[in-house]
Design a protein around this motif. Structure first.
Motif, PDB file in Angstrom:
ATOM      1  N   ARG A 132      16.183   3.279 -64.960  1.00  0.00           N
ATOM      2  CA  ARG A 132      15.643   2.002 -64.469  1.00  0.00           C
ATOM      3  C   ARG A 132      16.648   1.275 -63.569  1.00  0.00           C
ATOM      4  O   ARG A 132      16.307   0.293 -62.922  1.00  0.00           O
ATOM      5  N   PRO A 157      16.770   1.259 -58.672  1.00  0.00           N
ATOM      6  CA  PRO A 157      16.655   0.272 -57.585  1.00  0.00           C
ATOM      7  C   PRO A 157      17.978  -0.467 -57.339  1.00  0.00           C
ATOM      8  O   PRO A 157      18.345  -0.732 -56.188  1.00  0.00           O
ATOM      9  N   GLU A 181       3.692  13.928 -62.601  1.00  0.00           N
ATOM     10  CA  GLU A 181       2.755  12.787 -62.603  1.00  0.00           C
ATOM     11  C   GLU A 181       3.447  11.455 -62.904  1.00  0.00           C
ATOM     12  O   GLU A 181       2.804  10.415 -62.884  1.00  0.00           O
ATOM     13  N   LEU A 182       4.744  11.489 -63.229  1.00  0.00           N
ATOM     14  CA  LEU A 182       5.464  10.269 -63.659  1.00  0.00           C
ATOM     15  C   LEU A 182       5.406   9.174 -62.599  1.00  0.00           C
ATOM     16  O   LEU A 182       5.685   9.426 -61.443  1.00  0.00           O
ATOM     17  N   THR A 192       6.035   7.337 -55.314  1.00  0.00           N
ATOM     18  CA  THR A 192       5.926   6.157 -56.168  1.00  0.00           C
ATOM     19  C   THR A 192       4.658   6.170 -57.024  1.00  0.00           C
ATOM     20  O   THR A 192       4.533   5.363 -57.948  1.00  0.00           O
ATOM     21  N   ALA A 193       3.726   7.075 -56.700  1.00  0.00           N
ATOM     22  CA  ALA A 193       2.458   7.110 -57.456  1.00  0.00           C
ATOM     23  C   ALA A 193       2.731   7.394 -58.942  1.00  0.00           C
ATOM     24  O   ALA A 193       3.499   8.284 -59.280  1.00  0.00           O
ATOM     25  N   LYS A 194       2.096   6.596 -59.803  1.00  0.00           N
ATOM     26  CA  LYS A 194       2.216   6.805 -61.256  1.00  0.00           C
ATOM     27  C   LYS A 194       0.883   7.331 -61.765  1.00  0.00           C
ATOM     28  O   LYS A 194      -0.128   6.640 -61.625  1.00  0.00           O
ATOM     29  N   TYR A 198      12.094  -3.026 -53.453  1.00  0.00           N
ATOM     30  CA  TYR A 198      12.198  -2.006 -54.502  1.00  0.00           C
ATOM     31  C   TYR A 198      12.762  -2.644 -55.775  1.00  0.00           C
ATOM     32  O   TYR A 198      12.258  -2.425 -56.882  1.00  0.00           O
ATOM     33  N   MET A 199      13.785  -3.480 -55.592  1.00  0.00           N
ATOM     34  CA  MET A 199      14.381  -4.163 -56.752  1.00  0.00           C
ATOM     35  C   MET A 199      13.407  -5.177 -57.341  1.00  0.00           C
ATOM     36  O   MET A 199      13.236  -5.282 -58.556  1.00  0.00           O
ATOM     37  N   LYS A 207      10.511  -3.446 -59.273  1.00  0.00           N
ATOM     38  CA  LYS A 207      10.945  -2.215 -59.945  1.00  0.00           C
ATOM     39  C   LYS A 207      10.041  -1.854 -61.127  1.00  0.00           C
ATOM     40  O   LYS A 207       9.896  -0.674 -61.456  1.00  0.00           O
ATOM     41  N   ASP A 208       9.400  -2.865 -61.727  1.00  0.00           N
ATOM     42  CA  ASP A 208       8.480  -2.546 -62.821  1.00  0.00           C
ATOM     43  C   ASP A 208       7.223  -1.856 -62.309  1.00  0.00           C
ATOM     44  O   ASP A 208       6.575  -1.100 -63.034  1.00  0.00           O
ATOM     45  N   TRP A 230       7.364   0.212 -59.904  1.00  0.00           N
ATOM     46  CA  TRP A 230       7.847   1.587 -59.691  1.00  0.00           C
ATOM     47  C   TRP A 230       7.953   2.312 -61.035  1.00  0.00           C
ATOM     48  O   TRP A 230       7.421   3.393 -61.200  1.00  0.00           O
ATOM     49  N   MET A 231       8.608   1.664 -61.995  1.00  0.00           N
ATOM     50  CA  MET A 231       8.713   2.261 -63.322  1.00  0.00           C
ATOM     51  C   MET A 231       9.222   1.210 -64.316  1.00  0.00           C
ATOM     52  O   MET A 231      10.390   0.820 -64.264  1.00  0.00           O
ATOM     53  N   GLN A 266      10.178  -0.295 -68.170  1.00  0.00           N
ATOM     54  CA  GLN A 266      10.857   0.275 -69.344  1.00  0.00           C
ATOM     55  C   GLN A 266       9.844   0.930 -70.271  1.00  0.00           C
ATOM     56  O   GLN A 266      10.075   2.030 -70.793  1.00  0.00           O
ATOM     57  N   TYR A 270       6.982   2.187 -69.525  1.00  0.00           N
ATOM     58  CA  TYR A 270       6.444   3.411 -68.914  1.00  0.00           C
ATOM     59  C   TYR A 270       7.420   4.583 -69.115  1.00  0.00           C
ATOM     60  O   TYR A 270       7.014   5.700 -69.444  1.00  0.00           O
ATOM     61  N   TRP A 271       8.709   4.292 -68.924  1.00  0.00           N
ATOM     62  CA  TRP A 271       9.737   5.329 -69.128  1.00  0.00           C
ATOM     63  C   TRP A 271       9.787   5.747 -70.598  1.00  0.00           C
ATOM     64  O   TRP A 271       9.875   6.941 -70.914  1.00  0.00           O
ATOM     65  N   PHE A 325       7.077   7.993 -71.406  1.00  0.00           N
ATOM     66  CA  PHE A 325       7.327   9.341 -70.880  1.00  0.00           C
ATOM     67  C   PHE A 325       8.246  10.122 -71.827  1.00  0.00           C
ATOM     68  O   PHE A 325       7.940  11.270 -72.191  1.00  0.00           O
TER      69      PHE A 325
END
Lengths: 497, 155
Positions: free
Chosen positions: A277, A280, A496-497, B49-51, B120-121, B124-125, B127-128, B130, B132-133, B136
């Motif tokens: 995370r 960025p 897919e992530l 960037t696609a989720k 991007y900053m 960032k959520d 993008w990804m 916490q 979501y990560w 994963f």
């Protein structure tokens, strides 16, 4: 330059080498696993990794060759050097997927990423490794040659001895602490480059009064001739394109920007980041430090043009002297940081490329051929190979100047052609299969070798542009016309992530 | 913006763009090539960037799209002012830069870097996050429990 000044410059630069060695030595205590030694996997924060990325990307060519090109041909090269947006773009395209790969298997090298993505396919791993080796050894040799000759020329020392002193130390700390030492010393060397940038930027404004004055004098100077060396000026030389064909500027925009996502010094740093995370934030640190280096090259070229156009110094024998001409004119403080900054750029890139070369020959290729070792034994083998490769590279770089020059045309584009089909296409598109990537990689390697042998491509595009485009096209085409391959659930989750 | 089911088409478009840009490059069509290069990069970023196949609208409209427009405008201005002032001293400068080069400095370099990096900053959520990560990594652990551990890279 007086002997005293030379001694101070060399002492300052050697202090930087000593500090680098101490960091490398200290770093060995962090090497507790083979993943740490080979990849620093998941070990560092965004500031350290960001600085390291900038330092590894900005080679001696960036500090010496780029201002030289801008001095000689105008601003077209700025499209390459002012590519600070490329890091955020690289992380947006591939960042989370590469970092996520280290969650589904052991990742310590680009070869491991290839194994995970392509079911341990040997052909893909070997061809990618060979192309990487070609690009990395070219970069490595160029860094060693530039760093050694700079100080040999300055002090009148033997280049081979100088090479062994500077890059022998580098090979030693890289052998001791691997990528952990490499990444930390690169971060330190990145800081040195940033300070050097700040000093030379201040000197530029102090001498010239700003870019407006440079534009005015270069537009009015027409030509300056001293000792049969002529520097031509024109009102167009400081527009966006300079005197190169504009299509070259186009390729110098596209290749560095998209090429950044395919550079090993960027991909390996994606999995070195502890918390994904933070990517960025890492993009911000990398972009800011790269912006500083970009500004440095811009002011160096403009400063040298101003000095020549106003008759304060003679026209340069070679554009590559621009950075030293400006530093020498600016005084001893600028000289101290500029010479140390160039050495830092050479060392940071050299350490990264030495590490990748060593990993390729001691680990990835033997592994693909079926030779597997226990982690501890593997680290020992790689330490030896790092030292042997380091010594061989020093001897080769200094004694085979012509070959280094030829190899110098390899590098960025070659590395991009090795990694783009394998990782960018492969991690963005689940339909990319082993056959497609295998064909793309083999074609990429073959076209690199053909280009090396002197094949002339049509048009004014740099040859590597054609190689990259064709290797991508072959990868996609063959993947589409061959049977879709099943991939495991974990890999599916990453894509897919 | 859902790219599920369209990824193969997008990869085919990007591949075609590589070949078209190369062909245009052989024929010195630099400006069109640069515009197409921006489209190429935009498509790669959308894929990256696609989720689960979906591109965040915020990320697209506040980060990727403004960046693409900025670069296309900067290339156009760089070309326009270079042609306008060919062979003559420009009648104005932008912070001392030739107007053509100022488009590169403030649009391509600083503008492009700030648009992509700051947005991007900021997002960032998108993008990804916490969560979501964590989902994963949890999913990977669950797969590991029911499957043989992946051997992965040899160490």
């Amino acid at each position: 330059m007086s002997t005293m000044t030379k001694t101070i410059i060399v002492s300052f630069s050697f202090l930087m080498i000593i500090v680098s060695f101490l960091i490398g030595w200290w770093a060995k205590k962090k090497v507790t696993t083979s993943e740490a030694y080979f990849g620093s996997t998941g070990m560092f924060g965004p500031f350290t990794v960001g600085l390291s990325s900038t330092a590894a990307v900005a080679s001696a060519f960036a500090l010496v060759g780029v201002p030289g090109l801008m001095y000689s041909t105008g601003n077209a090269m700025c499209f390459w050097m002012l590519s600070s947006a490329a890091f955020a773009m690289a992380y947006l395209i591939l960042g989370k997927k590469v970092r996520a790969m280290s969650e589904i298997g052991k990742v310590a090298s680009l070869g491991d990423l290839s194994d995970l993505r392509y079911n341990n396919n040997k052909v893909i791993k070997i061809t990618m490794s060979l192309t990487l080796f070609l690009g990395c050894v070219a970069y490595l040799a160029a860094q060693i040659k530039a760093g050694s000759e700079l100080f040999a020329h300055l002090m009148g020392w033997d280049p081979l001895l100088t090479g062994f002193v500077i890059f022998g130390v580098l090979a030693l700390y890289m052998a001791i602490s691997g990528e952990v030492g490499g990444l930390l010393t690169q971060a330190f060397q990145g800081l040195v480059m940033i300070v050097a940038g700040a000093v030379i930027i201040a000197a530029f404004f102090n001498i010239t009064g700003g870019f407006g004055e440079v534009l005015r004098v270069t537009a009015e100077a027409e030509a300056v001739t001293v000792n049969n060396i002529t520097k031509d000026f024109s009102p167009d030389m400081l527009n966006a394109w300079g005197s190169m064909p504009r299509v070259v500027a186009m390729s110098w925009m596209l290749i560095p920007i998209l090429g950044t996502v395919g550079q090993p010094q960027v991909i390996t740093r994606m999995y070195a980041l502890k918390d994904p995370r933070d990517m960025p934030k890492m993009g911000m640190y990398t972009a800011l430090s790269h912006t500083m280096v970009g500004l440095l090259t811009l002011v160096v070229a403009n400063g040298a043009l101003y000095l020549v156009a106003t008759g304060k110094i003679d026209p340069l024998v070679s554009g590559d002297r621009a950075i030293y001409a400006l530093a020498d004119y600016s005084g001893v403080v600028a000289q101290l940081f500029v010479y140390a900054g160039v050495l830092a750029a050479a060392m940071s890139s050299a350490s990264l490329f030495l590490s990748i070369c060593s990993t390729v020959v001691s680990r990835d290729i033997p592994n693909a051929l079926g030779f597997k070792f226990e982690p501890k034994k593997q680290v020992q083998i790689s330490r030896i190979s790092m030292l042997v490769l380091g010594i061989a590279s020093i001897i080769f770089s200094i004694t085979q100047g012509e070959m280094v020059g030829i190899l110098g045309t390899f590098g960025w584009g070659t590395l991009m052609s090795a990694t783009f089909p394998v990782f960018v296409i492969g991690l963005l598109w689940r339909r990319a299969n082993e056959k497609g990537v295998m064909c793309g990689s083999v074609v990429g390697l073959a076209l690199n070798i053909i280009s090396f042998a002197g094949f002339k491509w049509p048009g004014a595009l740099p040859w590597y542009f054609n190689v990259v485009a064709l290797s991508i096209a072959v990868t996609v085409f063959v993947s589409l016309v061959t049977k879709e391959q099943e991939i495991n659930k974990k890999l599916e989750a990453v894509i897919e992530l | 913006m859902d790219l599920s089911g369209k990824k193969t088409a997008i990869i085919m478009i990007t591949t075609a763009l590589w070949l078209i840009i190369t062909f245009l490059g052989w024929n010195n069509a630099y400006l069109v090539s640069m515009y197409l290069g921006v489209v190429l990069m935009l498509l790669y970023m959308m894929l990256g960037t696609a989720k689960q196949g979906k591109v965040s609208k915020k990320l697209f409209f506040y980060c990727l799209f403004p960046w693409a427009i900025l670069w296309i405008v900067s290339f156009s201005l760089a070309d326009y002012y270079a042609n306008l002032f060919t062979g003559v001293v420009p009648t104005f400068t932008v912070l001392g830069f030739h107007p053509s080069f100022a488009a590169t400095v403030f649009g391509y370099w600083i503008g492009g870097m700030l648009t992509l990096t700051l947005m991007y900053m900021t997002f960032k959520d998108e993008w990804m996050s916490q969560e979501y990560w964590d989902d994963f990594t949890k999913k990977i652990k669950e797969i590991d429990k029911i499957e043989e551990p992946e051997e992965g890279g040899a160490l």
